[in-house]
Design an enzyme around this catalytic site. Structure first.
Site, mmCIF file in Angstrom:
data_model
loop_
_atom_site.group_PDB
_atom_site.id
_atom_site.type_symbol
_atom_site.label_atom_id
_atom_site.label_comp_id
_atom_site.label_asym_id
_atom_site.label_seq_id
_atom_site.Cartn_x
_atom_site.Cartn_y
_atom_site.Cartn_z
ATOM 1 N N LEU A 170 0.862 -1.189 0.000
ATOM 2 C CA LEU A 170 0.000 0.000 0.000
ATOM 3 C C LEU A 170 0.891 1.229 0.000
ATOM 4 O O LEU A 170 1.613 1.488 0.970
ATOM 5 C CB LEU A 170 -0.922 0.009 1.218
ATOM 6 C CG LEU A 170 -1.794 1.261 1.393
ATOM 7 C CD1 LEU A 170 -2.624 1.529 0.147
ATOM 8 C CD2 LEU A 170 -2.692 1.113 2.614
ATOM 9 N N ASP A 171 0.865 1.961 -1.103
ATOM 10 C CA ASP A 171 1.689 3.156 -1.276
ATOM 11 C C ASP A 171 0.841 4.371 -0.960
ATOM 12 O O ASP A 171 -0.086 4.709 -1.705
ATOM 13 C CB ASP A 171 2.208 3.195 -2.718
ATOM 14 C CG ASP A 171 3.206 4.322 -2.960
ATOM 15 O OD1 ASP A 171 3.259 5.262 -2.148
ATOM 16 O OD2 ASP A 171 3.920 4.271 -3.987
ATOM 17 N N GLY A 224 1.770 7.367 -1.076
ATOM 18 C CA GLY A 224 2.211 8.505 -1.872
ATOM 19 C C GLY A 224 3.053 9.495 -1.097
ATOM 20 O O GLY A 224 3.627 9.192 -0.051
ATOM 21 N N GLY A 231 4.818 16.576 5.065
ATOM 22 C CA GLY A 231 5.214 17.971 4.930
ATOM 23 C C GLY A 231 6.478 18.340 5.685
ATOM 24 O O GLY A 231 7.000 17.580 6.497
ATOM 25 N N TYR A 288 8.502 24.570 7.379
ATOM 26 C CA TYR A 288 9.432 25.579 6.895
ATOM 27 C C TYR A 288 9.586 26.760 7.841
ATOM 28 O O TYR A 288 10.640 27.399 7.867
ATOM 29 C CB TYR A 288 8.975 26.102 5.530
ATOM 30 C CG TYR A 288 9.116 25.107 4.403
ATOM 31 C CD1 TYR A 288 10.349 24.896 3.792
ATOM 32 C CD2 TYR A 288 8.029 24.378 3.947
ATOM 33 C CE1 TYR A 288 10.490 23.986 2.749
ATOM 34 C CE2 TYR A 288 8.158 23.468 2.915
ATOM 35 C CZ TYR A 288 9.390 23.276 2.319
ATOM 36 O OH TYR A 288 9.514 22.367 1.290
ATOM 37 N N CYS A 312 17.020 40.615 -14.996
ATOM 38 C CA CYS A 312 16.324 41.834 -15.430
ATOM 39 C C CYS A 312 14.824 41.577 -15.423
ATOM 40 O O CYS A 312 14.152 41.654 -16.461
ATOM 41 C CB CYS A 312 16.801 42.253 -16.815
ATOM 42 S SG CYS A 312 18.562 42.630 -16.898
#
Length: 645
Positions: free
Chosen positions: A293-294, A296, A300, A303, A507
């Site tokens: 069973l992955d 995914g 998190g 940050y 730029c």
């Protein structure tokens, strides 16, 4: 929501490095790898609590002595190893705690960081856990097949698949690899069936299911009915029946689900886990052998260190994540008597974000001219009004003075447009306006700033011109407003005196950093120090190890920066394990089909014509061509010794 910091005081006393650590949030987002020394330098602990510490400033100086100029990407391989160990340790603890009768076996998504030395290190270090790779394209599949020689490691094959992709994955099984071809679109079944018949064997297979649970944040549409990849429940049932009809159901071993990157709220994850657990149980009931069973990606990174369910943070820890995955899947399988699957995750962001630091230098700074100009005879009334206003600003009339200053400045601009005010007088009026703003800000000091006076702080902010390209080195800050910690790496024992933002070398008006972490929200200005030429002022961008390098572009033809791999040495200190030189000007020109040799030859011919016309001397022509040739061999960024001060 954002916050603009109040004007910093220049008379801060007894400032300490610890205060800087709190100011920039380092003690929150930097744990356990980054801290500040009493000397005001950022310190790196690549092995966290296991020992070993490096002074980042001393390291940069040492690398510069090796002709590695800034901007410089420093990759700490030990941090990458520590992140992998923490991920597996968290799942091992959860498995033991809940009595889960299965194991955890992760994979690293190649799309997160495709650089060869990084992937080689991940595979080498991860071998102790049979850590595998995830590929999303034919090119990534070839990388994975070449690097992944552990017969027990998983190779999850995602993305769009043509015949060559499918046949390569099937044949790789005969090499002793364990490719799991994930069916993500209904029409992939026919192609997979045809390839299996043609080659006389099938790969191990998986199916990717769309969940009804909708993710949150920037990648929320990765799940739900509108997800780009995955099978709806009707399509999932049709796929299972088709595989049964063609005799391939025995090869269906994996359920794959993805609810998005950077999941900030654990509640969303829990709901998704419940749904995917039930889908897995039902697939077993339909006769598929399954076994994996992955869950995914989505794990998190905090940050900003606030531990909140905001875009730049998470309201859960790594251990919370592992506990919920293990406990929820167990709760789904146990009542139905379904064997516990091997749990797989594709936690690329959580593994790779911490291991690299981008160090760049500040070239110069610019800010508004708030110097009070000397008075002249017969000054226009508008100029006299501003001068009188400046002389009468007091702590009691700050808001009134601010509104008057804005009105007088607008009046001066209108008079100039109508031809009633000279350019010189307009310049004087603007200087006096900025002098009024500066005086008002000084009177505000450290007190709360009223809402209508907030524009003063922003307007007086300095622009620090940085030797980097945002589009090359931190593209997510521009593309999706991603926040990364940015702070000075030295002088942290000194109080900051300036509020500022960064402008890069491109730029492009979007080439800037003007959103900074601020514990659950963000601020538009960063506390900085006055420049002290010729001494350098070095900044660090942290937690940018995932996605940034591969997604960076050649805007204005600024190429890859120099990069180094640093490892702690067993006898103490460190070793430079790998050096990856950044792009030269010749490299980026060649990448866009410009021939550097032809370019030099064209300029040489033009110089001969100029010599013949008497417009250029032979020594100057030689000097010009030499400069061109040297520029082609140099970095696309500013070189030491040729920078403005």
């Amino acid at each position: 929501m954002h916050f603009t910091p109040k004007q910093p005081l220049t008379d801060r006393t007894n400032w300490s490095a610890a205060q800087s650590s709190r100011l920039y949030g380092l003690e929150a987002w930097g744990q356990p790898y980054f801290s500040v020394s009493e000397q005001g330098h950022v310190m790196v602990r690549p092995r966290a609590e296991r020992g070993g510490c490096l002074d980042l400033v001393s390291l940069v100086r040492s690398l510069q002595a090796r002709s590695l100029s800034l901007p410089l990407l420093i990759r700490f391989d030990d941090i990458l190893e520590d992140r992998l160990a923490r991920l597996h340790d968290a799942f091992e603890r959860a498995i033991i705690q809940y009595g889960y009768r299965g194991r955890y076996q992760g994979v690293f998504p190649i799309k997160c960081h495709q650089q060869r030395h990084v992937l080689e290190h991940v595979v080498r270090v991860g071998r102790r856990w049979n850590f595998g790779l995830e590929a999303g394209s034919k090119a990534e599949l070839l990388i994975a097949l070449a690097l992944l020689d552990d017969p027990d490691a998983l190779l999850v094959c995602n993305g769009y698949k043509d015949t060559r992709y499918l046949e390569t994955a099937i044949l790789a099984r005969r090499l002793g690899r364990r490719p799991l071809v994930v069916i993500e679109q209904p029409d992939e079944v026919d192609g997979l069936t045809a390839c299996s018949r043609r080659l006389g064997m099938a790969p191990l297979m998986g199916v990717r299911a769309k969940l009804s649970v909708q993710g949150i944040g920037r990648w929320g549409n990765s799940s739900g009915d509108g997800a780009k990849f995955g099978l709806s429940v009707p399509d999932l049932l049709t796929t299972v029946n088709t595989l049964r009809d063609v005799g391939l159901l025995e090869e269906l071993r994996l359920l794959h689900v993805h609810i998005g990157s950077q999941i900030s709220d654990i509640a969303v994850l829990k709901e998704a886990l419940q749904e995917m657990g039930q889908i897995y149980v039902q697939l077993v009931a339909l006769g598929a052998p399954m076994g994996y069973l992955d869950v995914g990606g989505g794990l998190g990174v905090d940050y900003d260190g606030s531990c909140t369910a905001t875009a730049a943070s998470t309201n859960y820890s790594l251990q919370n994540y592992a506990n919920d995955v293990v406990a929820t899947i167990q709760e789904c399988c146990q009542p139905r008597g379904v064997p516990m699957p091997t749990l797989v995750s594709e936690s690329g962001r959580a593994v790779a974000s911490h291991f690299s630091v981008l160090v760049f230098d500040v070239l110069s700074t610019g800010r508004v001219n708030a110097v009070v100009p000397p008075s002249q005879e017969e000054e226009p009334l508008l100029v006299r009004n501003l001068r009188e206003l400046l002389a009468t600003v007091t702590p009691e009339n700050l808001q009134e003075a601010w509104h008057d200053a804005v009105k007088f400045k607008d009046d001066a601009l209108s008079a100039f447009r109508l031809g009633y005010l000279s350019l010189s007088d307009r310049g004087t009026a603007e200087q006096l306006y900025w002098a009024c703003c500066r005086t008002i800000a000084n009177h505000l000091g450290n007190q709360p700033v009223p809402a209508d006076l907030q524009p003063i702080t922003t307007a007086l902010a300095a622009t620090y011109y940085a030797n980097l390209s945002i589009f090359r080195s931190a593209p997510d800050t521009w593309a999706i407003d991603q926040l990364f910690p940015v702070m000075p790496i030295h002088r942290l024992h000194e109080p900051p005196q300036v509020l500022g933002t960064f402008a890069d070398l491109t730029c492009d008006s979007d080439g800037k950093l003007n959103r900074f972490i601020n514990s659950g929200t963000h601020k538009s200005l960063l506390e900085l120090h006055h420049l002290q030429p010729p001494n350098p002022y070095w900044m660090g961008l942290f937690l940018g190890g995932a996605y940034q390098e591969i997604m960076g572009n050649l805007h204005n033809l600024f190429g890859r920066t120099n990069a180094v791999h640093i490892r702690l040495a067993s006898q103490g200190g460190y070793q430079v394990a790998q050096v990856a030189r950044g792009n030269t000007t010749s490299d980026v020109l060649t990448a866009l089909d410009h021939d550097p040799r032809s370019l030099v030859e064209r300029l040489r011919r033009d110089s001969e014509i100029a010599i013949a016309a008497g417009n250029l001397t032979v020594p100057d022509a030689h000097r010009f061509i030499t400069h061109v040739e040297e520029s082609l061999r140099q970095s696309t960024y500013l070189e030491p010794g040729v920078r403005p001060h």
